[in-house]
Design a protein around this motif. Structure first.
Motif, short mmCIF file in Angstrom:
data_model
loop_
_atom_site.label_atom_id
_atom_site.label_comp_id
_atom_site.label_asym_id
_atom_site.label_seq_id
_atom_site.Cartn_x
_atom_site.Cartn_y
_atom_site.Cartn_z
N THR A 52 0.62 -0.87 -0.18
CA THR A 52 -0.11 0.12 -0.13
C THR A 52 1.14 1.27 0.18
O THR A 52 0.21 2.09 -1.01
CB THR A 52 -0.79 -0.33 1.09
OG1 THR A 52 -1.86 -1.08 0.83
CG2 THR A 52 -1.61 1.14 1.50
N ARG A 102 0.69 4.21 -2.27
CA ARG A 102 0.85 5.84 -2.22
C ARG A 102 1.37 7.00 -2.76
O ARG A 102 1.21 7.80 -2.57
CB ARG A 102 0.84 5.98 -0.82
CG ARG A 102 -0.97 5.00 -0.48
CD ARG A 102 -0.71 4.66 1.12
NE ARG A 102 -0.85 6.25 2.43
CZ ARG A 102 -1.16 6.73 2.58
NH1 ARG A 102 -2.84 7.22 2.22
NH2 ARG A 102 -1.51 8.10 3.24
N HIS A 133 -8.32 3.39 -3.06
CA HIS A 133 -7.82 3.08 -1.84
C HIS A 133 -8.71 1.72 -1.98
O HIS A 133 -9.71 2.06 -2.54
CB HIS A 133 -8.08 4.04 -1.17
CG HIS A 133 -7.14 5.31 -1.55
ND1 HIS A 133 -5.63 5.86 -0.46
CD2 HIS A 133 -7.44 6.26 -2.56
CE1 HIS A 133 -5.81 7.23 -1.05
NE2 HIS A 133 -6.74 7.93 -2.31
N GLN A 134 -7.90 0.97 -0.64
CA GLN A 134 -8.89 -0.15 0.17
C GLN A 134 -9.29 1.06 0.96
O GLN A 134 -11.15 -0.11 1.02
CB GLN A 134 -7.62 -0.29 0.70
CG GLN A 134 -7.14 -1.26 0.54
CD GLN A 134 -6.34 -2.35 1.50
OE1 GLN A 134 -6.74 -3.26 2.69
NE2 GLN A 134 -4.74 -2.34 1.61
N ASP A 189 -5.74 -0.83 -4.96
CA ASP A 189 -5.19 -1.64 -3.68
C ASP A 189 -6.46 -2.42 -3.05
O ASP A 189 -7.69 -1.84 -2.98
CB ASP A 189 -4.67 -0.13 -2.92
CG ASP A 189 -4.36 -1.19 -1.37
OD1 ASP A 189 -3.48 -2.73 -2.10
OD2 ASP A 189 -3.71 -0.30 -0.22
N ASN A 204 -2.50 -3.49 -6.26
CA ASN A 204 -1.99 -4.70 -5.19
C ASN A 204 -2.87 -5.90 -5.11
O ASN A 204 -4.54 -5.66 -4.99
CB ASN A 204 -1.66 -4.61 -3.92
CG ASN A 204 -0.96 -2.83 -3.61
OD1 ASN A 204 0.43 -3.16 -4.31
ND2 ASN A 204 -0.97 -2.32 -2.81
#
Length: 273
Positions: free
Chosen positions: A51, A55, A91-92, A176, A211
């Protein structure tokens, strides 16, 4: 910026990249290159730095040392208002607005191209954007567009966030854990769309770096796989060359059995997650 030749041009480069918090280095040093059109999966255990690496590429955090260039330009020289053209990041946490419908959340992807007035109007008025609807249909969301996002399942919310990313249409798509809440068949279908494998959404998809929680999904849907552990690149090779030994080494022996499970490929039905 000039167009980059897919065969030879370097679109994104990480040079001697590190990120530290106090005395602890969580990423790096890393040197990686992503070419235009690459579909790259990053795998590794929790805490590997996956992550943080995304980022860094997205500009959410700055490197402690090293340099990132986006299509030949130092990322520090790209104004924030222009960054949406270069990089989009799912984003997650998804960063959806729960009070708004799926449709409105997806249309937020247009905000970098639309004026402030039009963006605000799209959030308040019942004006439908055909492009957003078309992207939503690729993810099987057509029946849920007018449902408040807070009422959707976790998997549906993930697909809303991915649809928003494709509507944004940046040069580089970062995601992610984009399918962590999906069942096997939905995960396969969603990654096919993200990576442009279905033959209908290629106009929205360029370079993809994601990811991925399951090595079998990374190998099945991406052209290249990077194994990350303790902030370092353990391997970087074509997906067709990744072995069980590669993945077991990245995840350590106690995770070997879980990571070698092969998921069935069923991509016909969307359904509710």
């Amino acid at each position: 910026m000039n167009a980059i030749d897919k065969r030879t041009g370097t679109e994104y480069r990480l040079q001697s990249l590190t990120r530290s918090y106090g005395n602890r280095t969580v990423v790096g040093p890393i040197d990686l290159t992503f070419k235009q059109g690459d579909k790259v999966a990053i795998i590794g255990p929790s805490g590997a730095g996956k992550t943080t690496l995304l980022r860094l590429i997205a500009g959410v955090v700055s490197p402690t040392t090293g340099r990132i260039t986006l299509r030949g330009t130092d990322s520090k020289a790209i104004a924030n208002k222009n960054r949406f053209k270069d990089v989009g990041f799912m984003h997650q946490q998804l960063d959806l607005i729960p009070q708004l419908t799926a449709r409105k959340n997806i249309e937020v992807g247009n905000s970098g191209r639309w004026s402030l007035l039009r963006t605000l109007g799209s959030l308040l008025l019942p004006v439908h954007d055909n492009r957003s609807e078309r992207v939503a249909s690729f993810f099987g969301l057509s029946d849920f567009l007018d449902v408040r996002t807070s009422l959707l399942s976790g998997g549906q919310q993930q697909r809303v966030a991915l649809a928003r990313l494709l509507v944004q249409a940046p040069a580089l798509h970062l995601a992610d854990e984009p399918v962590s809440a999906l069942d096997p068949s939905l995960a396969d279908k969603t990654l096919q769309v993200l990576c442009g494998r279905t033959g209908i959404e290629g106009e929205f998809v360029k370079t993809v770096v994601a990811n991925i929680h399951a090595p079998e999904l990374a190998v099945r849907h991406f052209d290249r796989v990077i194994g990350l552990r303790d902030g370092s690149v353990i391997f970087d090779k074509p997906a067709s060359e990744v072995t069980d030994e590669d993945t077991s080494f990245v995840y350590d022996d106690h995770q070997k059995e879980a990571k070698q499970v092969r998921l069935p490929v069923e991509v016909d039905n969307w359904g509710r997650d």
